[in-house]
Design a protein around this motif. Sequence first.
Motif, PDB file in Angstrom:
ATOM      1  N   UNK A   1     -11.151  45.508 -31.580  1.00 52.83           N
ATOM      2  CA  UNK A   1     -10.816  45.239 -30.145  1.00 52.83           C
ATOM      3  C   UNK A   1     -12.042  44.641 -29.653  1.00 52.83           C
ATOM      4  N   UNK A   2     -11.795  43.362 -28.865  1.00 48.61           N
ATOM      5  CA  UNK A   2     -12.919  42.551 -28.350  1.00 48.61           C
ATOM      6  C   UNK A   2     -12.788  43.085 -26.937  1.00 48.61           C
ATOM      7  N   UNK A   3     -13.985  43.578 -26.341  1.00 48.00           N
ATOM      8  CA  UNK A   3     -13.964  43.918 -24.950  1.00 48.00           C
ATOM      9  C   UNK A   3     -14.888  42.739 -23.937  1.00 48.00           C
ATOM     10  N   UNK A   4     -14.331  42.325 -23.147  1.00 52.91           N
ATOM     11  CA  UNK A   4     -14.663  41.188 -22.315  1.00 52.91           C
ATOM     12  C   UNK A   4     -14.726  41.672 -20.747  1.00 52.91           C
ATOM     13  N   UNK A   5     -15.638  40.850 -20.262  1.00 50.86           N
ATOM     14  CA  UNK A   5     -15.813  41.266 -18.667  1.00 50.86           C
ATOM     15  C   UNK A   5     -17.196  40.612 -18.096  1.00 50.86           C
ATOM     16  N   UNK A   6     -17.513  40.765 -16.975  1.00 52.13           N
ATOM     17  CA  UNK A   6     -18.758  40.367 -16.268  1.00 52.13           C
ATOM     18  C   UNK A   6     -19.475  41.583 -16.250  1.00 52.13           C
ATOM     19  N   UNK A   7     -20.894  41.292 -16.067  1.00 52.09           N
ATOM     20  CA  UNK A   7     -21.966  42.145 -16.472  1.00 52.09           C
ATOM     21  C   UNK A   7     -21.810  43.407 -15.360  1.00 52.09           C
ATOM     22  N   UNK A   8     -21.938  44.566 -15.535  1.00 50.82           N
ATOM     23  CA  UNK A   8     -21.576  45.472 -14.348  1.00 50.82           C
ATOM     24  C   UNK A   8     -20.472  46.235 -14.535  1.00 50.82           C
TER      25      UNK A   8
ATOM     26  N   UNK B   1     -18.489  47.603 -16.391  1.00 49.92           N
ATOM     27  CA  UNK B   1     -18.019  48.854 -17.169  1.00 49.92           C
ATOM     28  C   UNK B   1     -17.488  48.597 -18.450  1.00 49.92           C
ATOM     29  N   UNK B   2     -18.063  47.573 -19.046  1.00 43.36           N
ATOM     30  CA  UNK B   2     -17.592  47.376 -20.386  1.00 43.36           C
ATOM     31  C   UNK B   2     -18.125  48.267 -21.458  1.00 43.36           C
TER      32      UNK B   2
ATOM     33  N   UNK C   1      -5.991  43.507 -37.336  1.00 43.79           N
ATOM     34  CA  UNK C   1      -5.120  43.467 -36.141  1.00 43.79           C
ATOM     35  C   UNK C   1      -6.258  43.399 -34.996  1.00 43.79           C
ATOM     36  N   UNK C   2      -5.898  42.862 -33.968  1.00 42.38           N
ATOM     37  CA  UNK C   2      -6.943  42.477 -32.622  1.00 42.38           C
ATOM     38  C   UNK C   2      -6.291  42.456 -31.485  1.00 42.38           C
ATOM     39  N   UNK C   3      -7.080  43.033 -30.604  1.00 45.63           N
ATOM     40  CA  UNK C   3      -6.822  43.139 -28.959  1.00 45.63           C
ATOM     41  C   UNK C   3      -7.894  42.451 -28.507  1.00 45.63           C
ATOM     42  N   UNK C   4      -7.769  41.795 -27.272  1.00 48.01           N
ATOM     43  CA  UNK C   4      -9.165  41.288 -26.349  1.00 48.01           C
ATOM     44  C   UNK C   4      -8.632  42.074 -24.882  1.00 48.01           C
ATOM     45  N   UNK C   5      -9.521  42.838 -24.622  1.00 50.78           N
ATOM     46  CA  UNK C   5      -9.238  43.546 -23.267  1.00 50.78           C
ATOM     47  C   UNK C   5     -10.286  43.207 -22.243  1.00 50.78           C
ATOM     48  N   UNK C   6      -9.675  42.759 -21.131  1.00 51.58           N
ATOM     49  CA  UNK C   6     -10.614  42.344 -19.975  1.00 51.58           C
ATOM     50  C   UNK C   6     -10.710  43.275 -19.065  1.00 51.58           C
ATOM     51  N   UNK C   7     -11.782  43.821 -19.084  1.00 59.80           N
ATOM     52  CA  UNK C   7     -12.665  44.964 -17.884  1.00 59.80           C
ATOM     53  C   UNK C   7     -12.707  44.478 -16.763  1.00 59.80           C
TER      54      UNK C   7
END
Length: 179
Positions: A1-8, A10-11, A96-102
Motif C-alpha cells: 500500500x502506497x500512502x500519499x498526501x500533503x504534509x500534515x 495524517x499519513x 498486489x498494490x493500492x495507492x491511497x490518497x489521504x
Amino acid sequence: ILVIGVNGGGKTTTIGKLTHMFRQQGKTVMLAAADTFRAAAAKQLCIWGERNDVPVIKHGEGADPSAVIYDAIQSAKAHNTEKMNRVIDREYPQASRETLLILDATTGKNAVSQAQEFSQVADITGIIITKLDGTARGGIALTVADEFDLPVKFIGVGEKIDDLKPFVPEEFIGGIFDE
C-alpha cells in the motif's frame, strides 16, 4: 500500500492505524519510510512500527525514496511480505498494490486540488479521510470520490491506534446532516 498526501494530512498516523488493523487480521506487515525529505517522518513511522511490533525499512534524511522502496521490496521478498510504483513494477511485479490518497477533512475544497495534483502522478485506487474527530464533517470527500471516481475506503476518527473505521456511506451521510 502506497500512502500519499500533503504534509500534515495524517499519513503517518493512518499508516499506523492500517498496520494495527492488518495485524489484528493476522497479516504480516512491513513499513517503508520513503518520506525521506521530512526530518521527522521516518522517526514517526518507527514509533508506529514499534507500537505495532512490525519492522520499518528506512534510510537517512534526504535519501532517495526509491532506494528505500527497493530495500523494502528486497526485505519483503526475503521475508515473504509485500510493499510499493516504478521500482515495484520492476522488482516485484506480482505484488498486489493500492495507492491511497489521504485527505484531511478540515481542508474543505482544497481536497479537490490535492486529488487533481496527486492523480496526475499516481494511479490512486482509493481515499482515506482523516481528522473526522473534530468539527469537520468531510463532505468534500463525496465530491472528490465522485469527480475522480474513487472509493472512500476508511475514515480516521481520532488519534488512537484503533481510530480508523471502514467507510460506511449511510453512516457518513448521516454524520454530515446530523442524522
